[in-house]
Scaffold this active site. Structure first.
Site, PDB file in Angstrom:
ATOM      1  N   VAL A  64      69.985 100.747  22.200  1.00 23.20           N
ATOM      2  CA  VAL A  64      69.054 100.498  23.310  1.00 23.20           C
ATOM      3  C   VAL A  64      69.799 100.549  24.647  1.00 23.20           C
ATOM      4  O   VAL A  64      69.294 101.110  25.627  1.00 23.20           O
ATOM      5  CB  VAL A  64      68.296  99.165  23.112  1.00 23.20           C
ATOM      6  CG1 VAL A  64      67.467  98.823  24.339  1.00 23.20           C
ATOM      7  CG2 VAL A  64      67.409  99.247  21.880  1.00 23.20           C
ATOM      8  N   ALA A  67      70.321 104.175  25.472  1.00 25.60           N
ATOM      9  CA  ALA A  67      69.067 104.772  25.942  1.00 25.60           C
ATOM     10  C   ALA A  67      68.733 104.323  27.363  1.00 25.60           C
ATOM     11  O   ALA A  67      68.337 105.145  28.204  1.00 25.60           O
ATOM     12  CB  ALA A  67      67.922 104.404  24.993  1.00 25.60           C
ATOM     13  N   GLU A  68      68.892 103.047  27.643  1.00 20.07           N
ATOM     14  CA  GLU A  68      68.574 102.544  28.982  1.00 20.07           C
ATOM     15  C   GLU A  68      69.502 103.137  30.031  1.00 20.07           C
ATOM     16  O   GLU A  68      69.067 103.489  31.136  1.00 20.07           O
ATOM     17  CB  GLU A  68      68.629 101.021  29.030  1.00 20.07           C
ATOM     18  CG  GLU A  68      68.218 100.485  30.388  1.00 20.07           C
ATOM     19  CD  GLU A  68      67.788  99.030  30.371  1.00 20.07           C
ATOM     20  OE1 GLU A  68      67.407  98.543  31.451  1.00 20.07           O
ATOM     21  OE2 GLU A  68      67.832  98.389  29.312  1.00 20.07           O
ATOM     22  N   SER A  69      70.770 103.274  29.688  1.00 21.96           N
ATOM     23  CA  SER A  69      71.718 103.866  30.634  1.00 21.96           C
ATOM     24  C   SER A  69      71.325 105.301  30.971  1.00 21.96           C
ATOM     25  O   SER A  69      71.277 105.677  32.145  1.00 21.96           O
ATOM     26  CB  SER A  69      73.137 103.831  30.055  1.00 21.96           C
ATOM     27  OG  SER A  69      73.595 102.509  29.954  1.00 21.96           O
ATOM     28  N   SER A  72      68.216 105.457  33.140  1.00 19.69           N
ATOM     29  CA  SER A  72      68.519 104.990  34.502  1.00 19.69           C
ATOM     30  C   SER A  72      69.310 106.033  35.287  1.00 19.69           C
ATOM     31  O   SER A  72      69.086 106.228  36.478  1.00 19.69           O
ATOM     32  CB  SER A  72      69.293 103.675  34.445  1.00 19.69           C
ATOM     33  OG  SER A  72      68.489 102.666  33.869  1.00 19.69           O
TER      34      SER A  72
END
Length: 146
Positions: A64, A67-69, A72
């Protein structure tokens, strides 16, 4: 976060890829390596080793975070200079366990709006088997003038 080519730049206005990932301590701790980046597609790898849960499998939280990195980074490149990126929503489905080697994440833009962006992120093992599917939505805001 390591870059595969320190001289590479993904530009949107004057924002470089280096600007988009500067200060990403989570990415550095997880060993993420950025391979490709544009507003529409971001690719990175991350080792399984060092990012496991007690049973020796890839930790879902590491997937996760990867994925968030990526979502962003893409949002920051799309937004350009003078903007702040904040996460609104992230979800992930873990299909299989990562056991060893590197995982590769490919984030593909779903929507690139003026204030909202969304990415689908597919994380696969070295054999190309899908381990995780995530979706991240970010909001683009003006940086404070203070």
């Amino acid at each position: 976060m390591n870059n595969s080519d320190d001289s590479s730049e993904a530009k949107s206005g004057s924002l470089t890829l280096a600007d988009a990932i500067a200060g990403d301590l989570v990415g550095k701790k997880l060993g993420m390596k950025l391979l490709e980046a544009s507003a529409s597609r971001i690719v990175a790898t991350m080792p399984v080793e060092g990012n496991t849960q007690p049973f020796g499998l890839l930790h879902g939280g590491a997937s996760v975070a990867l994925a968030e990195s990526l979502g962003s980074y893409g949002a920051a490149i799309h937004a350009g200079p003078g903007k702040a990126i904040v996460g609104l929503d992230i979800n992930a489905t873990h299909h299989r366990a990562g056991k060893a080697g590197l995982v590769t994440a490919v984030a593909t833009a779903i929507a690139l709006g003026r204030t909202i962006v969304s990415y689908e992120v597919i994380i696969s093992d070295e054999e190309g088997t899908r381990l995780c599917t995530a979706r991240i939505t970010c909001m683009i805001r003006e940086l404070s003038k203070k």
